[in-house]
Each structure stands twice: as structure tokens, then as C-alpha cells.
Design a protein around this motif. Structure first.
Motif, PDB file in Angstrom:
ATOM      1  N   GLN A   7      -5.411  -9.425   3.423  1.00 40.79           N
ATOM      2  CA  GLN A   7      -4.919  -8.075   3.209  1.00 40.79           C
ATOM      3  C   GLN A   7      -4.202  -7.899   1.876  1.00 40.79           C
ATOM      4  N   SER A  16      -2.794  -9.087  14.990  1.00 35.34           N
ATOM      5  CA  SER A  16      -3.491  -7.826  14.763  1.00 35.34           C
ATOM      6  C   SER A  16      -4.314  -7.412  15.975  1.00 35.34           C
ATOM      7  N   GLY A  64      -8.604  -6.546   2.511  1.00 33.62           N
ATOM      8  CA  GLY A  64      -8.377  -5.392   3.373  1.00 33.62           C
ATOM      9  C   GLY A  64      -7.879  -5.814   4.732  1.00 33.62           C
ATOM     10  N   ASP A  65      -7.887  -4.877   5.652  1.00 32.92           N
ATOM     11  CA  ASP A  65      -7.402  -5.098   7.009  1.00 32.92           C
ATOM     12  C   ASP A  65      -8.483  -5.830   7.802  1.00 32.92           C
ATOM     13  N   SER A  98       1.701  -2.938   4.771  1.00 31.10           N
ATOM     14  CA  SER A  98       0.753  -3.063   3.661  1.00 31.10           C
ATOM     15  C   SER A  98       0.778  -4.479   3.101  1.00 31.10           C
TER      16      SER A  98
END
Length: 568
Positions: free
Chosen positions: A304, A218, A321-322, A152
Motif C-alpha cells: 500500500q 484487512s 494499492g489496497d 493511507s
């Protein structure tokens, strides 16, 4: 269902798609290691726990998931400390599991306890979360909280330990939950801000896409490629984002080291930054090359961690966000209105290609020992098209930034922390993640290579297709250069030279690897090809000119500007 604690731990990680662990088993962990191998996990025992941590970090980078590393109590955790700190600075979500003596040992008032130290206090400042499974019933909540914290916001490492009396306790538990049932997965940005970002992109005349380390860790290359195609603009790499996205190789330029990159940044009126902290290596997005057009440039940042917005520079449109979820949102918003290519894009592509060709042509040749610039040119020309590139070392990496002729889709190096010795463990971890199917090339300095040289045996045991090209000047080359710039030529250079009798090709053979000694330019590429053909991990010992290695580092002045020292 009734399970042991160590079984449940594996179940919880399997729910996250994790099936690889690194570490050296001791009595605390033999049951867990044994069961993991029975279940078909990749279980890799290196020769040093710090190597295990670096290997796990490499797996995380290659898979886009959290990774798992285990260290035994006391000295095992002490050995892991460097890797834990490195994972924190590199923003790598590695779960470090540590064993510990039974709590009765800790609570007794005794001296002279064997293999015991209070571990959580040692690592708590180097992790996002630390906890101990004090009771078997806490297993689910603590492992899940560790994964939640690691993944997170800005990703990073966590530390979880359990006292030895807990590991074999019985649990009566329900089936494990999927990740989306206990943590936020695939966070998107608000439609209003996505629309505002799309509007700014559509209005921009000279946008740039600034791509950082997070895009590659990612595994978001395909969606970023789709976005770059719609934006029709140059892609600027940060120093951490040096993996090339497939299909964007020709218009991806390294920030600060490519004349095309500098020109594109100076002229840009919009920057869309993805997967980067906008840190010192890009001058916080507001110094040096960004100064000229600052008043006319808009900024969109995909980030993020909401608390990071606006810290290093003001942001016009924050997309929190992602990035794996937000980039597709941008693609969808722009798909019906793709931009006309930036007017100077073709010129920048040609300028960058010409610069690389000129560097290959002008890198000093015909020297013995080899000039380090020529080593980089010849080695990277021989880099396999589908390979994984790993970098390590000081001067060697600086030469590599400028002279590399390869544009690999996966690059491993320790950019943020600058931790030397990561190269060989990173290569082993990347090879494990790739199933041993992709060739790898490590280009490293000799001093860095020796940190974890024992992992050559690990690479040989695993049969990894790895070739290590070692630039050998028998010195800490970058530090020799610092002595010369500080005290002048001929000054005493304390603690930076070592034995010239060392032969890395012979060391490699002793570990069951292929070894070859090279001291001429024209022999580098053929030696690399023979090493790959041998079917063993290979080490090419390349004798490089020590004077050139310490005095002729290219773009060194640019590198020094990364250290802001309060000036930006």
C-alpha cells in the motif's frame, strides 16, 4: 444542523463504520461516552488506559477498519503511551483521542499546574499524525485528516487532542461525508503491472504465496483464497500472518518452523508477497532460506505504501494499492488460466501434517509439573474450531510456534513490537468485535499475564467466552534461559524469579471468573472444557517445568536469526 463538538466527532467516526470505543471517561469525555452509549455504540471501560489501546487495536484487526481509543489528559495519555507506540510498530490504524486542559492553562507562566503536561510532544514520534482541535470549526478537517493518515499507505495510529473548552462548543455543519468523498478508498494497481504479474505467475514452475499480517487485518482472506486456488501453490505464513485462511489450512506452512515451508521457499522460482513488510522475521526475503535460488526467483509485492517498494529487497513487479482491491484484480487476470498444481505440493502437505503429528506424539509427557511443549499440544487440541486464538509471553509463544495443533482462522499476538501483556486486552477487544459470540483461547506465560490481569474483571463484566491457559513457572522463562546461556548453569539469575505462592485460578475466582489448577498433562483439556462450560471467563493455572521452559525452547536458533544485526 447545529451540534456539539462531541456529537460531531461521533458522527464522523460513524461515517467510517466505527461504533466501538475504549477508554476511561473523565469530565472531558462524559458527554461523548454518554451519547455514544445512547446511540448503541460498544463503550468499554477497562482498568488501565494501555489496556484500552490494546483492545482498540484488536478491534481494528478483527474488523479491518480504524478503531477508537480515548485517554484523559495527563496521566491517561501517559498510560496510553505504550499502546500508541505498539500500534505504530504493529501498523494498526487506531485513533487515539486525548483530552487536555484549556489552552489558557498551557499559555500561562505558572508552576504546579494540576494534571497537566504538553502531550503532543510526548507522542509525536509514535504516531503518523498528531493534531489539536484548537477551534470547534476544525473538527471535521482534523478528524478526517486523522482517518486519512491512519488508513493511507502503511496503516498506523494517530493522536488528536482537544482542549476542554472546545468539547461542548456548538457547530453549524452539513451532513457528514462518506469516506470516499475525502480519502482514497480501494486503490487498484495499473492494468499493465497486473498483466505482467499474471504472466510471471503463469510461467512459474514453483511459485509460493507469502502471506503476512496485513492479509488478516484487512479481512481479505476470501479473495486471497481465490488467488491461492488459481496459483495452486503452497501458502507460506510470516510470523505475523499466523491466522489460517479458511480452505487453505492443509497447504499453509509457517515460514522457518515448518520443514515443508523451508523446502518450498528454497525451491521457489516466484514469490508473491501480500500484506508483509518483508522484514527481519522473513530475513528481508533475501537471506537465510531465500539465498539458494535467489538468481532464479522473481518477486511480486502487493504494497500500500509506494515508498516501501524495493527497500528491503529488489522487486520485479510492484503492485501499489489496497490489497483488498489488488488481489481481486489478480484473480480476474488469472481466472481463465489457472495453474496446474505445483508438482511437490501434495508431498509438502503430507510432510507438514506428518511433522505436526510427530510433534504431538513426541512432546514430553507424564511430567509434573507439565512440560511446556505438552501444554501447547493438549491446549491446542482442545481449541474450539470457530475460536479466536490469542498468544502472549516469551518462552510460551516460542513453544506455541512449533507445537500448536490448532489452525485458527483468527490469531492475535504482538509480533512486530514484542510487547508483553497484550494478550488479555487483545482477547477482550477481539471478543467485543465478535459480539461475544466466538470462543477465545489465550495461551500465555505467567509473567505476561500479570501485566493487565485486572482485565479479567472486564472480561467477566462483558460475559466473554474466554479461557486463559497460563503456563506458570514463576519466572521470566525466556530471560532465565538467556542467563543460563550467557553465564552457565547455576549462575545467579537476577530479577527473573517471583513468588511461588501465586495461584491464578484463585485470582480468577476473585474476579468472578472460573478458575482451575492443573499439574498433569491429562487434566489440561478437561479443565479447558469445564471452563468453557461454566459460562464465565476461565483461567487454567498450569504448573510447567521451569527447567524445560528455559532450556528447551524449540526452534530458538531460528528465532535468533530474526535479529539481523547488520548481517542481512
Amino acid at each position: 444542523m447545529s451540534v456539539k463538538v462531541y456529537e460531531r466527532i461521533l458522527d464522523l467516526f460513524e461515517a467510517e463504520g466505527i461504533n466501538t470505543l475504549f477508554g476511561i471517561p473523565d469530565p472531558n469525555f462524559v458527554h461523548l461516552f454518554h451519547l455514544a452509549e445512547e446511540r448503541g455504540w460498544n463503550v468499554v471501560a477497562p482498568h488501565h488506559e494501555e489496556s484500552a489501546g490494546f483492545m482498540a487495536e484488536a478491534v481494528s484487526r478483527m474488523t479491518g477498519k480504524a478503531a477508537l481509543c480515548i485517554g484523559t489528559l495527563g496521566p491517561g495519555l501517559a498510560n496510553l503511551a505504550g499502546a500508541i507506540m505498539c500500534a505504530k510498530v504493529e501498523n494498526s490504524p487506531v485513533i487515539f483521542l486525548g483530552g487536555q486542559r484549556a489552552r489558557i492553562t498551557e499559555q500561562r507562566v505558572r508552576r504546579g499546574r494540576i494534571q497537566f503536561v504538553q502531550q503532543m510532544a510526548l507522542v509525536e514520534n509514535s504516531v503518523k499524525y498528531s493534531a489539536s482541535i484548537e477551534y470547534a470549526e476544525q473538527t471535521d478537517e482534523i478528524i478526517r485528516e486523522g482517518l486519512r493518515k491512519a488508513l493511507s499507505g502503511t496503516p498506523g495510529p494517530v493522536y488528536i487532542e482537544y482542549p476542554q473548552h472546545v468539547i461542548q462548543e456548538e457547530l453549524d455543519v452539513p451532513p457528514v461525508l462518506p469516506p470516499e468523498a475525502y480519502r482514497l478508498v480501494g486503490q487498484t494497481a495499473g492494468a499493465d503491472l497486473v498483466a505482467k504479474a499474471a504472466e510471471l505467475i503463469g510461467a512459474a514452475q514453483q511459485p509460493v504465496l507469502l502471506v503476512g499480517h496485513g492479509v488478516h487485518t484487512s479481512r481479505a482472506g476470501a479473495s486471497v483464497k481465490a488467488l491461492a486456488d488459481l496459483m495452486a501453490c503452497p501458502v507460506i505464513q510470516t510470523s505475523g500472518g499466523t491466522s489460517y485462511i479458511e480452505g487453505l489450512e492443509d497447504r499453509t506452512f509457517p515460514y522457518g518452523f515448518s520443514a515443508a515451508a523451508i523446502d518450498a521457499v528454497v525451491k521457489s522460482d516466484l514469490c508473491l508477497a501480500i500484506g508483509t513488510e518483508l522484514g527481519e522475521p522473513v530475513h528481508f526475503g533475501r537471506g537465510r532460506h531465500w539465498v539458494a535460488n535467489e538468481a532464479n526467483r522473481h518477486w511480486i509485492l502487493v504494497e500500500q505504501d509506494p515508498s516501501a517498494i524495493g527497500v528491503n529487497r529488489p522487486i520485479d513487479v510492484p503492485l501499489v494499492g489496497d490489497l483488498r482491491a489488488i488481489v481481486p484484480q489478480l484473480v480476474d487476470a488469472l481466472k481463465d488460466t489457472p495453474r496446474t498444481p505445483s508438482p511437490e505440493l501434495e508431498g509438502w502437505i503430507k510432510q507438514d501434517a506428518d511433522q505436526l503429528a510427530e510433534l504431538a506424539e513426541t512432546a514430553p509427557s507424564g511430567m509434573s509439573p507439565v512440560h511446556p511443549a505438552r501444554l501447547i499440544v493438549e491446549a491446542t487440541k482442545a481449541f474450539p474450531e470457530d475460536g479466536i486464538m490469542v498468544r502472549d509471553g516469551g518462552a510460551t509463544t516460542i513453544f506455541g510456534w512449533t507445537y500448536s495443533q490448532a489452525k485458527p482462522h483468527d490469531v492475535m499476538w504482538n509480533q512486530n513490537f514484542g510487547h508483553l501483556g497484550t494478550g488479555l486486552p487483545y482477547a477482550v477487544g477481539a471478543g467485543v468485535a465478535a459480539g461475544g459470540k466466538r470462543p477465545m483461547m489465550l495461551i500465555t506465560g505467567d509473567s505476561s499475564f500479570q501485566f493487565h490481569i485486572a482485565e479479567l474483571e472486564t472480561a467477566a463484566r462483558l460475559g466473554l467466552p474466554l479461557v486463559c491457559v497460563v503456563a506458570v513457572d514463576y519466572a521470566w522463562g525466556l530471560e532465565v534461559g538467556v542467563y543460563k546461556r550467557t553465564y552457565g548453569q547455576g549462575s545467579l539469575e537476577t530479577g527473573v524469579h517471583w513468588s511461588k505462592d501465586t495461584r491464578f485460578d484463585k485470582v480468577a475466582e476473585g474476579f468472578g471468573c472460573y478458575g482451575e489448577y492443573v499439574e498433569r498433562d491429562e487434566d489440561i483439556a478437561p479443565a479447558i472444557k469445564r471452563a468453557y462450560a461454566s459460562g464465565k471467563p476461565g483461567v487454567i493455572h498450569v504448573a510447567v517445568d521451569p527447567k524445560a521452559n528455559s532450556e528447551e525452547m524449540p526452534s530458538y536458533d531460528e528465532f535468533r536469526t530474526w535479529y539481523a544485526e547488520g548481517q542481512q
